[in-house]
Structure formats: structure tokens, C-alpha cells
Design a protein around this motif. Structure first.
Motif, PDB file in Angstrom:
ATOM      1  N   ARG A 285      -6.787  15.651  11.317  1.00 35.84           N
ATOM      2  CA  ARG A 285      -6.186  14.638  12.205  1.00 35.84           C
ATOM      3  C   ARG A 285      -7.269  13.934  13.014  1.00 35.84           C
ATOM      4  O   ARG A 285      -7.270  12.709  13.155  1.00 35.84           O
TER       5      ARG A 285
ATOM      6  N   LEU B 144      -9.454  11.834  10.387  1.00 31.88           N
ATOM      7  CA  LEU B 144      -8.787  10.744   9.679  1.00 31.88           C
ATOM      8  C   LEU B 144      -8.041   9.789  10.594  1.00 31.88           C
ATOM      9  O   LEU B 144      -7.719   8.680  10.195  1.00 31.88           O
TER      10      LEU B 144
ATOM     11  N   SER C  11       0.836  -1.198   0.000  1.00 34.16           N
ATOM     12  CA  SER C  11       0.000   0.000   0.000  1.00 34.16           C
ATOM     13  C   SER C  11       0.873   1.250   0.000  1.00 34.16           C
ATOM     14  O   SER C  11       1.958   1.267   0.563  1.00 34.16           O
TER      15      SER C  11
ATOM     16  N   GLN D 266       1.972   4.944   1.042  1.00 33.63           N
ATOM     17  CA  GLN D 266       1.861   5.781   2.228  1.00 33.63           C
ATOM     18  C   GLN D 266       1.354   7.148   1.795  1.00 33.63           C
ATOM     19  O   GLN D 266       1.802   7.696   0.796  1.00 33.63           O
ATOM     20  N   ARG D 267       0.422   7.689   2.555  1.00 36.98           N
ATOM     21  CA  ARG D 267      -0.154   8.985   2.232  1.00 36.98           C
ATOM     22  C   ARG D 267       0.042   9.936   3.394  1.00 36.98           C
ATOM     23  O   ARG D 267      -0.029   9.546   4.552  1.00 36.98           O
ATOM     24  N   SER D 268       0.273  11.190   3.063  1.00 37.77           N
ATOM     25  CA  SER D 268       0.394  12.252   4.054  1.00 37.77           C
ATOM     26  C   SER D 268      -0.346  13.469   3.529  1.00 37.77           C
ATOM     27  O   SER D 268      -0.494  13.643   2.323  1.00 37.77           O
ATOM     28  N   ILE D 269      -0.769  14.305   4.441  1.00 39.30           N
ATOM     29  CA  ILE D 269      -1.372  15.581   4.078  1.00 39.30           C
ATOM     30  C   ILE D 269      -0.427  16.666   4.565  1.00 39.30           C
ATOM     31  O   ILE D 269      -0.031  16.671   5.730  1.00 39.30           O
TER      32      ILE D 269
ATOM     33  N   ASP E 258      -3.446   7.301  11.336  1.00 37.08           N
ATOM     34  CA  ASP E 258      -2.875   6.527  10.230  1.00 37.08           C
ATOM     35  C   ASP E 258      -2.392   7.396   9.078  1.00 37.08           C
ATOM     36  O   ASP E 258      -1.512   7.003   8.326  1.00 37.08           O
ATOM     37  N   ILE E 259      -2.978   8.571   8.908  1.00 40.35           N
ATOM     38  CA  ILE E 259      -2.557   9.482   7.849  1.00 40.35           C
ATOM     39  C   ILE E 259      -1.909  10.703   8.502  1.00 40.35           C
ATOM     40  O   ILE E 259      -2.591  11.494   9.151  1.00 40.35           O
TER      41      ILE E 259
END
Length: 95
Positions: A24, A27, A2, A4-7, A30-31
Motif C-alpha cells: 500500500r 503502490l 483501463s 482495474q487491478r487489486s491485490i 490507486d491499487i
């Protein structure tokens, strides 16, 4: 595998920090939510101007759970003016 996602939030003023906190909370951990703003690494501002928190912002702060932490320092907005003349309210003469 999978991805990895970040904002990444660009800006750490009221709107950026409030949105980062809301994301935060919504979501989960985890993100990652990352706030980038060079001003966050410097000492507190010595800017003497007040900051207006209008009713909608107050409700947002309440919803994300931070209003109780700032409420003791808040005061109602009774009047608002600017010492700088607004050019839009005066006729502008063009030659």
C-alpha cells in the motif's frame, strides 16, 4: 478503458499484514490491497504463547513505520525452548 487491478493477500498474520502495508505504501491508494483472513473477523486470540519478532522483522516493522507502535510491548529474546520433545533429536526405531 483501463482495467482495474487489486491485490488480495490471503492471510492476516504478521507477514501478510506487513506485506499488505508495504505494498500500500509503495503502490499508493490507486491499487487496492485487500487482506482476507477469517481470523480477522473474530475476537482477539486467547493464545498465551509469545510471538518472537527477530531482528529482520524488527527492521521491516521500522521500515514500514509500525515499530514505534509495538516497541513499548517488546522484550528481548533471552532464551527459547519448547516443552514438546523434538522427535528429530532422538533416534527413531523402525520395525
Amino acid at each position: 478503458m483501463s482495467a482495474q487491478r487489486s491485490i488480495v493477500m490471503g492471510g492476516g498474520a504478521f507477514a501478510g499484514l506487513a506485506l499488505a502495508l508495504a505494498l500500500r505504501q509503495g503502490l499508493g491508494a490507486d491499487i487496492p490491497v485487500i487482506v482476507v483472513d477469517p481470523a480477522l473477523g473474530s475476537r482477539p486470540s486467547r493464545d498465551p504463547r509469545a510471538t518472537a519478532i527477530v531482528a529482520a522483522c524488527r527492521r521491516l516493522f521500522d521500515a514500514i513505520g509500525v515499530w514505534d507502535q509495538v516497541a513499548s510491548g517488546a522484550q528481548p529474546i533471552l532464551d527459547m525452548s519448547s516443552p514438546i520433545p523434538d522427535w528429530r533429536t532422538r533416534p527413531v526405531r523402525c520395525s
